[in-house]
Design a protein around this motif. Structure first.
Motif, PDB file in Angstrom:
ATOM      1  N   GLU A 178       0.792  -1.227   0.000  1.00  0.00           N
ATOM      2  CA  GLU A 178       0.000   0.000   0.000  1.00  0.00           C
ATOM      3  C   GLU A 178       0.827   1.282   0.000  1.00  0.00           C
ATOM      4  OE1 GLU A 178      -2.372  -0.469   3.467  1.00  0.00           O
ATOM      5  OE2 GLU A 178      -3.633  -2.028   2.598  1.00  0.00           O
ATOM      6  N   TYR A 179       2.085   1.204   0.388  1.00  0.00           N
ATOM      7  CA  TYR A 179       2.871   2.424   0.559  1.00  0.00           C
ATOM      8  C   TYR A 179       4.283   2.273   0.011  1.00  0.00           C
ATOM      9  CZ  TYR A 179      -0.840   3.180   3.987  1.00  0.00           C
ATOM     10  OH  TYR A 179      -2.053   3.298   4.603  1.00  0.00           O
ATOM     11  N   THR A 221       7.887   4.089   1.065  1.00  0.00           N
ATOM     12  CA  THR A 221       8.469   4.946   2.083  1.00  0.00           C
ATOM     13  C   THR A 221       9.943   5.211   1.766  1.00  0.00           C
ATOM     14  OG1 THR A 221       8.823   5.232   4.473  1.00  0.00           O
ATOM     15  CG2 THR A 221       9.105   3.023   3.598  1.00  0.00           C
ATOM     16  N   MET A 238       5.955   8.893   3.350  1.00  0.00           N
ATOM     17  CA  MET A 238       5.199   7.712   2.960  1.00  0.00           C
ATOM     18  C   MET A 238       4.195   8.096   1.888  1.00  0.00           C
ATOM     19  SD  MET A 238       3.090   5.022   5.386  1.00  0.00           S
ATOM     20  CE  MET A 238       4.587   4.535   6.251  1.00  0.00           C
ATOM     21  N   VAL A 239       4.188   7.346   0.784  1.00  0.00           N
ATOM     22  CA  VAL A 239       3.323   7.638  -0.357  1.00  0.00           C
ATOM     23  C   VAL A 239       2.346   6.483  -0.564  1.00  0.00           C
ATOM     24  CG1 VAL A 239       3.267   7.995  -2.848  1.00  0.00           C
ATOM     25  CG2 VAL A 239       5.073   9.051  -1.473  1.00  0.00           C
ATOM     26  N   ASP A 240       1.069   6.802  -0.721  1.00  0.00           N
ATOM     27  CA  ASP A 240       0.045   5.797  -0.987  1.00  0.00           C
ATOM     28  C   ASP A 240       0.173   5.312  -2.431  1.00  0.00           C
ATOM     29  OD1 ASP A 240      -2.317   4.379  -1.547  1.00  0.00           O
ATOM     30  OD2 ASP A 240      -3.512   5.632  -0.217  1.00  0.00           O
ATOM     31  N   THR A 298      -1.658   2.447  -3.565  1.00  0.00           N
ATOM     32  CA  THR A 298      -2.697   1.437  -3.781  1.00  0.00           C
ATOM     33  C   THR A 298      -3.245   1.466  -5.202  1.00  0.00           C
ATOM     34  OG1 THR A 298      -4.306   3.004  -2.825  1.00  0.00           O
ATOM     35  CG2 THR A 298      -3.412   1.308  -1.373  1.00  0.00           C
ATOM     36  N   SER A 332       0.359  -3.258   4.935  1.00  0.00           N
ATOM     37  CA  SER A 332      -0.254  -3.152   6.248  1.00  0.00           C
ATOM     38  C   SER A 332      -1.056  -4.398   6.536  1.00  0.00           C
ATOM     39  CB  SER A 332      -1.164  -1.926   6.293  1.00  0.00           C
ATOM     40  OG  SER A 332      -1.903  -1.908   7.477  1.00  0.00           O
TER      41      SER A 332
END
Length: 219
Positions: A93-94, A96, A149-151, A153, A187
């Motif tokens: 999901e991320y 970093t 932190m970059v999403d 998804t 996550s």
């Protein structure tokens, strides 16, 4: 699964939960901590330079002005063919990474007329469809090493390239930025990342016992 006896179904659900509980875990990006210099990364800089020192990477603007002064890339966008594209695995999901500004030295080739300072940004290029490219605005970095932190998804299941890029503005300075600890994260809820073999063996014994016990009860 709907036809399984309720007691067996309950154990299966509990086992699935046990297997997949955990905290944030990082997938492997090649040399994301730059412990091996720039191995796995590619230099696509224009007037600037990239390098490694002290267990981290750096991107530094050069003389004059250039929107693509220094660029550090891992993966492939389908055209620059550096190395294999990075596949964003399911459930990741991320993205970093750590950024900070190392220095800002006077650049006599610039007039200082720009209203913007040199900056570092990230573009995630999709290998097959530019409509999925993510253009992330310049990050607000200071002299303190800071985690971002970059999403990602929207990119799950897609192949990408990560491109950290320094824009050299006409601000009168050459800026040097630090980059470290680049990783994908996923996550999962719970404290245990993986069940040990002994736990799996115990589960199999429980499941067999329930199956045969259920048949005996029916007879």
């Amino acid at each position: 699964m709907a036809n399984l006896p309720k007691n067996i179904l309950a154990v299966l659900i509990a086992f699935q939960t046990m297997l997949f509980c955990g905290v944030l875990h990082a997938s492997v990006i090649t040399n994301g901590d730059f412990s091996s210099g720039l191995d796995g990364w590619n230099d696509a800089s224009s007037t600037g330079t990239v390098g490694s020192e002290g267990g981290a990477a750096y991107l530094q603007s050069g003389s004059g002005v250039s929107p693509f002064s220094s660029i550090l890339v891992q993966g492939d966008d389908g055209s620059f063919s550096f190395n294999d594209a990075l596949l964003i695995a399911a459930d990741y999901e991320y993205l970093t990474f750590d950024l900070w500004q190392i220095s800002a030295d006077v650049d006599a080739s610039e007039t200082g007329a720009a209203s913007f300072d040199d900056s570092i940004s990230l573009i995630i290029y999709d290998a097959f469809d530019f409509n999925y490219d993510l253009y992330l605005a310049p990050f607000d970095v200071t002299s303190v090493q800071t985690s971002f932190m970059v999403d990602i998804t929207s990119l799950i299941g897609r192949s990408v390239a990560l491109s950290f890029e320094v824009s050299d503005e006409n601000d009168g300075f050459n800026s040097k930025f630090g980059l470290d600890n680049v990783a994908f994260l996923k996550s999962i809820v719970g404290p245990v990342p993986v069940s040990e073999p002994s736990t799996i063996a115990l589960f199999m014994v429980m499941l067999v016992s329930l199956v045969f016990g259920n048949r005996k009860f029916k007879k």
